[in-house]
Design a protein around this motif. Structure first.
Motif, PDB file in Angstrom:
ATOM      1  N   GLY A  22       0.850  -1.191   0.000  1.00 55.89           N
ATOM      2  CA  GLY A  22       0.000   0.000   0.000  1.00 55.89           C
ATOM      3  C   GLY A  22       0.882   1.236   0.000  1.00 55.89           C
ATOM      4  N   ALA A  23       0.224   2.380   0.178  1.00 55.65           N
ATOM      5  CA  ALA A  23       0.898   3.682   0.047  1.00 55.65           C
ATOM      6  C   ALA A  23       2.094   3.822   0.985  1.00 55.65           C
ATOM      7  N   GLY A  24       2.115   3.050   2.076  1.00 58.81           N
ATOM      8  CA  GLY A  24       3.210   3.170   3.051  1.00 58.81           C
ATOM      9  C   GLY A  24       4.550   2.787   2.489  1.00 58.81           C
ATOM     10  N   SER A  26       5.604   3.718  -0.347  1.00 57.78           N
ATOM     11  CA  SER A  26       6.070   4.827  -1.209  1.00 57.78           C
ATOM     12  C   SER A  26       6.282   6.142  -0.461  1.00 57.78           C
ATOM     13  N   THR A  27       5.976   6.191   0.835  1.00 52.52           N
ATOM     14  CA  THR A  27       6.161   7.469   1.560  1.00 52.52           C
ATOM     15  C   THR A  27       7.634   7.861   1.582  1.00 52.52           C
ATOM     16  N   GLU A  28       8.532   6.874   1.594  1.00 54.80           N
ATOM     17  CA  GLU A  28       9.965   7.204   1.618  1.00 54.80           C
ATOM     18  C   GLU A  28      10.476   7.608   0.233  1.00 54.80           C
ATOM     19  N   SER A  29       9.573   7.580  -0.741  1.00 49.68           N
ATOM     20  CA  SER A  29       9.877   8.143  -2.072  1.00 49.68           C
ATOM     21  C   SER A  29       9.263   9.534  -2.192  1.00 49.68           C
ATOM     22  N   ASP A  33       1.061   9.110   2.199  1.00 47.96           N
ATOM     23  CA  ASP A  33       0.038   8.057   2.133  1.00 47.96           C
ATOM     24  C   ASP A  33      -1.319   8.707   2.361  1.00 47.96           C
ATOM     25  N   PHE A  34      -2.312   7.913   2.702  1.00 42.88           N
ATOM     26  CA  PHE A  34      -3.678   8.467   2.753  1.00 42.88           C
ATOM     27  C   PHE A  34      -4.177   8.667   4.182  1.00 42.88           C
ATOM     28  N   ARG A  35      -3.723   7.761   5.116  1.00 47.28           N
ATOM     29  CA  ARG A  35      -4.385   7.786   6.433  1.00 47.28           C
ATOM     30  C   ARG A  35      -3.448   8.005   7.623  1.00 47.28           C
ATOM     31  N   SER A  36      -2.130   8.192   7.369  1.00 44.62           N
ATOM     32  CA  SER A  36      -1.245   8.475   8.503  1.00 44.62           C
ATOM     33  C   SER A  36      -1.693   9.764   9.168  1.00 44.62           C
ATOM     34  N   LEU A  41      -3.096  11.976   2.992  1.00 47.67           N
ATOM     35  CA  LEU A  41      -3.862  12.843   2.081  1.00 47.67           C
ATOM     36  C   LEU A  41      -5.305  13.014   2.571  1.00 47.67           C
ATOM     37  N   TRP A  42      -5.898  11.904   3.047  1.00 47.74           N
ATOM     38  CA  TRP A  42      -7.311  12.000   3.461  1.00 47.74           C
ATOM     39  C   TRP A  42      -7.466  12.703   4.801  1.00 47.74           C
ATOM     40  N   THR A  43      -6.339  13.070   5.438  1.00 46.44           N
ATOM     41  CA  THR A  43      -6.515  13.889   6.667  1.00 46.44           C
ATOM     42  C   THR A  43      -6.602  15.352   6.270  1.00 46.44           C
ATOM     43  N   VAL A 118      -3.995  -3.380  -8.645  1.00 44.59           N
ATOM     44  CA  VAL A 118      -5.440  -3.554  -8.428  1.00 44.59           C
ATOM     45  C   VAL A 118      -6.187  -2.226  -8.292  1.00 44.59           C
ATOM     46  N   HIS A 119      -5.467  -1.112  -8.150  1.00 40.35           N
ATOM     47  CA  HIS A 119      -6.119   0.203  -8.155  1.00 40.35           C
ATOM     48  C   HIS A 119      -5.707   1.018  -9.373  1.00 40.35           C
ATOM     49  N   GLY A 120      -5.103   0.354 -10.368  1.00 36.73           N
ATOM     50  CA  GLY A 120      -4.779   1.016 -11.626  1.00 36.73           C
ATOM     51  C   GLY A 120      -3.380   1.602 -11.644  1.00 36.73           C
ATOM     52  N   GLY A 189       3.057  -1.713   4.283  1.00 37.35           N
ATOM     53  CA  GLY A 189       2.665  -0.311   4.100  1.00 37.35           C
ATOM     54  C   GLY A 189       1.221  -0.101   3.727  1.00 37.35           C
ATOM     55  N   SER A 190       0.318  -0.838   4.398  1.00 35.74           N
ATOM     56  CA  SER A 190      -1.105  -0.610   4.141  1.00 35.74           C
ATOM     57  C   SER A 190      -1.880  -0.666   5.455  1.00 35.74           C
ATOM     58  N   SER A 191      -2.857   0.239   5.585  1.00 34.09           N
ATOM     59  CA  SER A 191      -3.707   0.201   6.793  1.00 34.09           C
ATOM     60  C   SER A 191      -4.744  -0.907   6.663  1.00 34.09           C
ATOM     61  N   LEU A 192      -4.883  -1.447   5.442  1.00 35.05           N
ATOM     62  CA  LEU A 192      -5.864  -2.526   5.159  1.00 35.05           C
ATOM     63  C   LEU A 192      -7.278  -2.082   5.525  1.00 35.05           C
ATOM     64  N   ILE A 210       4.245  -5.823   7.693  1.00 33.80           N
ATOM     65  CA  ILE A 210       5.301  -4.829   7.951  1.00 33.80           C
ATOM     66  C   ILE A 210       4.644  -3.473   7.766  1.00 33.80           C
ATOM     67  N   ASN A 211       4.467  -2.729   8.838  1.00 39.69           N
ATOM     68  CA  ASN A 211       3.703  -1.489   8.758  1.00 39.69           C
ATOM     69  C   ASN A 211       4.036  -0.595   9.939  1.00 39.69           C
ATOM     70  N   MET A 212       4.106   0.753   9.673  1.00 33.97           N
ATOM     71  CA  MET A 212       4.421   1.626  10.806  1.00 33.97           C
ATOM     72  C   MET A 212       3.275   1.674  11.806  1.00 33.97           C
ATOM     73  N   ARG A 228       9.894   1.268   9.304  1.00 37.42           N
ATOM     74  CA  ARG A 228       9.910   1.800   7.949  1.00 37.42           C
ATOM     75  C   ARG A 228      10.215   0.697   6.939  1.00 37.42           C
ATOM     76  N   ALA A 229       9.397   0.599   5.904  1.00 38.87           N
ATOM     77  CA  ALA A 229       9.595  -0.438   4.877  1.00 38.87           C
ATOM     78  C   ALA A 229      10.959  -0.296   4.218  1.00 38.87           C
ATOM     79  N   GLY A 230      11.415   0.959   4.037  1.00 41.07           N
ATOM     80  CA  GLY A 230      12.701   1.223   3.376  1.00 41.07           C
ATOM     81  C   GLY A 230      13.880   0.695   4.165  1.00 41.07           C
TER      82      GLY A 230
HETATM   83  N1  APR Z   1       6.990   2.103   6.192  1.00 38.73           N
HETATM   84  C1  APR Z   1       6.021   1.262   6.657  1.00 38.73           C
HETATM   85  N2  APR Z   1       4.725   1.641   6.817  1.00 38.73           N
HETATM   86  C2  APR Z   1       4.415   2.928   6.511  1.00 38.73           C
HETATM   87  C3  APR Z   1       5.374   3.853   6.036  1.00 38.73           C
HETATM   88  C4  APR Z   1       6.716   3.392   5.884  1.00 38.73           C
HETATM   89  N3  APR Z   1       7.701   4.199   5.448  1.00 38.73           N
HETATM   90  N4  APR Z   1       4.740   5.049   5.826  1.00 38.73           N
HETATM   91  C5  APR Z   1       3.434   4.864   6.162  1.00 38.73           C
HETATM   92  N5  APR Z   1       3.240   3.592   6.563  1.00 38.73           N
HETATM   93  C6  APR Z   1       1.975   2.950   6.939  1.00 38.73           C
HETATM   94  C7  APR Z   1       1.020   3.816   7.713  1.00 38.73           C
HETATM   95  O1  APR Z   1       1.197   3.612   9.114  1.00 38.73           O
HETATM   96  C8  APR Z   1      -0.354   3.308   7.235  1.00 38.73           C
HETATM   97  O2  APR Z   1      -0.872   2.333   8.138  1.00 38.73           O
HETATM   98  O3  APR Z   1       1.342   2.660   5.713  1.00 38.73           O
HETATM   99  C9  APR Z   1      -0.075   2.634   5.903  1.00 38.73           C
HETATM  100  C10 APR Z   1      -0.727   3.344   4.728  1.00 38.73           C
HETATM  101  O4  APR Z   1      -2.117   3.211   4.875  1.00 38.73           O
HETATM  102  P1  APR Z   1      -3.076   4.116   3.951  1.00 38.73           P
HETATM  103  O5  APR Z   1      -2.615   5.511   4.002  1.00 38.73           O
HETATM  104  O6  APR Z   1      -4.485   3.766   4.360  1.00 38.73           O
HETATM  105  O7  APR Z   1      -2.807   3.601   2.472  1.00 38.73           O
HETATM  106  P2  APR Z   1      -3.370   2.309   1.782  1.00 38.73           P
HETATM  107  O8  APR Z   1      -3.561   1.204   2.784  1.00 38.73           O
HETATM  108  O9  APR Z   1      -2.494   2.020   0.621  1.00 38.73           O
HETATM  109  O10 APR Z   1      -4.807   2.800   1.234  1.00 38.73           O
HETATM  110  C11 APR Z   1      -5.518   1.900   0.409  1.00 38.73           C
HETATM  111  O11 APR Z   1      -7.110   3.660  -0.020  1.00 38.73           O
HETATM  112  O12 APR Z   1      -7.638   5.811  -0.581  1.00 38.73           O
HETATM  113  C12 APR Z   1      -7.482   4.550  -1.079  1.00 38.73           C
HETATM  114  O13 APR Z   1      -7.005   4.061  -3.311  1.00 38.73           O
HETATM  115  C13 APR Z   1      -6.399   4.499  -2.121  1.00 38.73           C
HETATM  116  O14 APR Z   1      -4.956   2.645  -2.652  1.00 38.73           O
HETATM  117  C14 APR Z   1      -5.430   3.461  -1.590  1.00 38.73           C
HETATM  118  C15 APR Z   1      -6.289   2.678  -0.617  1.00 38.73           C
END
Ligand code: APR
Length: 242
Positions: A22-24, A26-29, A33-36, A41-43, A118-120, A189-192, A210-212, A228-230
């Motif tokens: 998930g977006a987590g 790519s945060t180190e790029s 992400d969306f929900r940290s 972004l969604w905050t 899966v999200h394009g 890197g996904s909140s699932l 593996i998730n923060m 951190r995934a990185g």
């Molecule tokens: N290393 C590990 N985990 C990280 C890092 C990092 N460097 N940076 C952030 N995270 C974790 C955060 O703690 C968070 O739990 O990654 C997770 C990202 O979760 P979301 O922001 O919810 O992103 P994601 O799970 O990919 O969202 C799924 O939601 O809005 C839609 O389409 C969008 O694909 C996205 C989907």
């Protein structure tokens, strides 16, 4: 860290390992992400306003104006050590491939070959009328310059991105089949929090995360590594001999 050693051992024992990112990752790029809390972004924005099918249908030019900076940042981002570590694990045959919710193509830029988006993706845009394709960078320049966003046939180009309210692409069915047969699913890197992708996790025989932050599926995981995934993924690849 012995959790990493334990996960490396699970990787070696597994005959079929799938990774879900998930977006987590790519945060180190540099891509938020969306929900940290505080940075997601969604905050700061309403997802239904920014990336929903109704928002695109209602005002396509406004939609493109709003997403242009975010899409450009993603299109210009570079992979980080987490993406490269996963590509090494794929090359070594230790993972089958990656199911990613990310649209930034960073897994492919890091050398991964098996990537189910899966999200394009953001590599091009398409015309819903005649199917014409245009490269995303050139199209984003048109958006930034305030030029016409119409195809020659008159329709406005759309992104190959799954917007809120969209069906998921065919590759999600493949991801579903792979999750059901894999020995081990490693989530990075996904909140699932988003269905139906989060439904893949309970399908797997064994799960590692593996998730923060904490996730909705931590209770299903034999191993949960906070960090951190990185940093963790290169250590995992090294512990697995790659
Ligand atoms: N290393 C590990 N985990 C990280 C890092 C990092 N460097 N940076 C952030 N995270 C974790 C955060 O703690 C968070 O739990 O990654 C997770 C990202 O979760 P979301 O922001 O919810 O992103 P994601 O799970 O990919 O969202 C799924 O939601 O809005 C839609 O389409 C969008 O694909 C996205 C989907």
């Amino acid at each position: 860290m012995d959790e990493i050693k334990k996960l490396a051992e699970m990787l070696r024992q597994s005959k079929d390992t799938l990774v879900l990112t998930g977006a987590g990752i790519s945060t180190e790029s540099g891509i938020p992400d969306f929900r940290s809390p505080g940075t997601g972004l969604w905050t700061r924005m309403d997802p239904m306003e920014l990336l929903s099918r109704p928002a695109l249908e209602r005002d396509p030019v406004g939609f493109w104006r709003r997403v242009e900076p975010m899409f450009r940042q993603m299109a210009e981002a570079r992979p980080n050590e987490g993406h490269y570590a996963l590509a090494r694990l794929e090359k070594a045959g230790l993972i089958r491939g990656v199911v990613t919710q990310n649209i930034d193509s960073l897994h492919q830029k890091a050398g991964a070959n098996v990537v189910l988006e899966v999200h394009g993706h953001l590599r091009s845009v398409y015309c819903p009328g005649c199917g014409a394709e245009e490269d995303m960078p050139a199209f984003l320049d048109r958006v930034a310059a305030g030029e016409s966003l119409q195809c020659r046939c008159g329709q406005i180009f759309r992104p190959h991105v799954v917007l809120f309210g969209d069906q998921l692409p065919e590759c999600f069915n493949t991801a579903w089949r792979w999750a059901r047969v894999c020995d081990l699913l490693v989530v990075v890197g996904s909140s699932l929090e988003v269905a139906p992708v989060c439904w893949l996790v309970p399908e797997a025989k064994r799960v590692a995360i593996i998730n923060m932050g904490s996730t909705q599926c931590d209770y299903l995981a034999e191993v949960v590594i906070r960090g951190r995934a990185g940093e963790i993924l290169p250590a995992l690849a090294a512990a697995a001999g790659e």
